[in-house]
Design a protein around this motif. Sequence first.
Motif, PDB file in Angstrom:
ATOM      1  N   ASP A  75       6.099  13.734  10.263  1.00  0.00           N
ATOM      2  CA  ASP A  75       5.029  13.895   9.280  1.00  0.00           C
ATOM      3  C   ASP A  75       4.471  12.530   8.895  1.00  0.00           C
ATOM      4  O   ASP A  75       5.146  11.746   8.222  1.00  0.00           O
ATOM      5  N   PRO A  76       3.236  12.201   9.291  1.00  0.00           N
ATOM      6  CA  PRO A  76       2.670  10.887   8.974  1.00  0.00           C
ATOM      7  C   PRO A  76       2.075  10.795   7.577  1.00  0.00           C
ATOM      8  O   PRO A  76       1.593   9.736   7.180  1.00  0.00           O
ATOM      9  N   THR A  77       2.103  11.894   6.813  1.00  0.00           N
ATOM     10  CA  THR A  77       1.455  11.895   5.500  1.00  0.00           C
ATOM     11  C   THR A  77       2.339  11.323   4.402  1.00  0.00           C
ATOM     12  O   THR A  77       1.890  11.183   3.265  1.00  0.00           O
ATOM     13  N   LYS A  78       3.592  10.990   4.721  1.00  0.00           N
ATOM     14  CA  LYS A  78       4.525  10.502   3.706  1.00  0.00           C
ATOM     15  C   LYS A  78       4.630   8.985   3.680  1.00  0.00           C
ATOM     16  O   LYS A  78       5.500   8.427   3.021  1.00  0.00           O
ATOM     17  N   GLY A  79       3.752   8.290   4.401  1.00  0.00           N
ATOM     18  CA  GLY A  79       3.786   6.836   4.416  1.00  0.00           C
ATOM     19  C   GLY A  79       4.369   6.300   5.704  1.00  0.00           C
ATOM     20  O   GLY A  79       4.618   7.026   6.659  1.00  0.00           O
ATOM     21  N   VAL A 126       0.854  -1.181   0.000  1.00  0.00           N
ATOM     22  CA  VAL A 126       0.000   0.000   0.000  1.00  0.00           C
ATOM     23  C   VAL A 126       0.892   1.232   0.000  1.00  0.00           C
ATOM     24  O   VAL A 126       1.788   1.356   0.840  1.00  0.00           O
ATOM     25  N   ALA A 127       0.661   2.120  -0.952  1.00  0.00           N
ATOM     26  CA  ALA A 127       1.430   3.357  -1.025  1.00  0.00           C
ATOM     27  C   ALA A 127       0.753   4.421  -0.179  1.00  0.00           C
ATOM     28  O   ALA A 127      -0.453   4.652  -0.314  1.00  0.00           O
ATOM     29  N   GLY A 128       1.535   5.061   0.687  1.00  0.00           N
ATOM     30  CA  GLY A 128       0.969   6.118   1.510  1.00  0.00           C
ATOM     31  C   GLY A 128       0.540   7.319   0.700  1.00  0.00           C
ATOM     32  O   GLY A 128      -0.386   8.038   1.085  1.00  0.00           O
ATOM     33  N   THR A 129       1.204   7.553  -0.442  1.00  0.00           N
ATOM     34  CA  THR A 129       0.872   8.670  -1.329  1.00  0.00           C
ATOM     35  C   THR A 129       1.053   8.211  -2.776  1.00  0.00           C
ATOM     36  O   THR A 129       1.785   7.248  -3.045  1.00  0.00           O
ATOM     37  N   PRO A 130       0.417   8.902  -3.744  1.00  0.00           N
ATOM     38  CA  PRO A 130       0.666   8.571  -5.155  1.00  0.00           C
ATOM     39  C   PRO A 130       2.142   8.682  -5.525  1.00  0.00           C
ATOM     40  O   PRO A 130       2.648   7.898  -6.336  1.00  0.00           O
ATOM     41  N   LYS A 131       2.840   9.649  -4.920  1.00  0.00           N
ATOM     42  CA  LYS A 131       4.267   9.799  -5.198  1.00  0.00           C
ATOM     43  C   LYS A 131       5.038   8.559  -4.763  1.00  0.00           C
ATOM     44  O   LYS A 131       5.936   8.084  -5.477  1.00  0.00           O
ATOM     45  N   ALA A 132       4.687   8.014  -3.601  1.00  0.00           N
ATOM     46  CA  ALA A 132       5.360   6.805  -3.124  1.00  0.00           C
ATOM     47  C   ALA A 132       5.108   5.642  -4.080  1.00  0.00           C
ATOM     48  O   ALA A 132       6.022   4.855  -4.373  1.00  0.00           O
ATOM     49  N   ARG A 133       3.870   5.515  -4.577  1.00  0.00           N
ATOM     50  CA  ARG A 133       3.571   4.427  -5.516  1.00  0.00           C
ATOM     51  C   ARG A 133       4.407   4.563  -6.784  1.00  0.00           C
ATOM     52  O   ARG A 133       4.982   3.586  -7.277  1.00  0.00           O
TER      53      ARG A 133
END
Length: 422
Positions: free
Chosen positions: A287-291, A52-59
């Motif tokens: 920052d928890p928004t980066k995965g 599971v990617a935390g953000t589209p950028k991570a995916r």
Amino acid sequence: MKAQTSTRPDIVARKKLGLDWSPAQRNAYLKDVKVVDIKRLDQPYPVDDHYVAGTPKAREQWSDYWHEKPMKDRRYRHGIRPKILDLDESRLQYIIPQSESVIFRDADTKELVMVVLRSFMPDEGVRGTMVELCKDILKARRNDRREDPGMLVHFGYTCGSRHDPQIQLAAPCVRLNTVAKQQSEEQLNIRAQGMAGLTWNMMKSRLPLEITATYNDMIEAYDLPRMDMGRDDDAFTFQLKGQDVTFQGLELPPPSGLSAINYARHTHTETNGDNWIVACTCNAPDDPTKGGNFYIASYGIMMEPATNTVSAWHPPDYHGTSLYEMTEGPERRAGYEIRTELQHRHGVRNVKSIEECTEELCLARRTTQDERTETSAGSCKKEHTDEVFPPLENGSCIQNKTVGITMPASRHIRMVGQHRMQ
């Protein structure tokens, strides 16, 4: 006349850290923790067998990194890497904020599902020491999850190799062919045991009794060793304010521990020796928004990562950790220390040396460890670069370090215990 207050470092630390709370103290602590009843999902989310990617950028970053990159072990999943999905937070039932401690119970059965305790350790110095020790362990041990991002390594006892299962100490990445290396390895084991000992006794004081009791029940049922590191001693030592402090009369930790950094795994289940896993996150990104968010997919629970957090969950429930975003740039990042064979050469202090242990334990464990080291040292160097967590081949690296320790009750250790009792 005033009662004299003890100045012994171990007694002071026991009180300050809460290493031997009474049941009344534990109940008073847990009374202030939020309790949530939650229903089990008909279908787990995030779905099974996917990263599971935390953000589209991570995916995008991990998809590009893994594109046409074969898995190192073709026996694992037939060489097919799990696919990556974008996280849809609207399908989750509960997101645990970084500042929230919470206990989850199944809405139907009322059974305990998960426990999250924030601001767990009351001493920042102890936490900081544990962060550095986790890094030292990661430098000196084999990575057990070579197909996942990050590193996850054993310390304490393992079950040995598949072809020769037996309880033995986790093998180092170098051959212990000099006295200096043997002393360095022994000292690292002493420090790792001390870290696990403090963490375990703080957990015993604070977690619901049913969690820690299952560990002890299994250890007794299968006649397993506690994490004594092959020494004829029931004490453990930890460095507090630059001084080695030895603790007597506390419970030694369970046999096996894991140290991890930036570790992420796809949605999965596990069958362990008992029905709980306990973990302590010593350091996490702000920052928890980066995965890097741990989740219990069976209940749609996601936990935002936070420094100084203890969590407990059932390994048979679907769970995993979302992928981090990577930072970009060709340069090597500061803080990714170079691995050296004598990294932990501090000598032996305040404990019995290997030669002073019982002959049976030392001969058996030292022999099996040396045999395994001969076969694992070379492969370890091939699997890793010289850094604790290296930049990826394209020059990127994980954005923030999440460092922690886990104490599973391994099914393999249990099986070896069963075999030994027959």
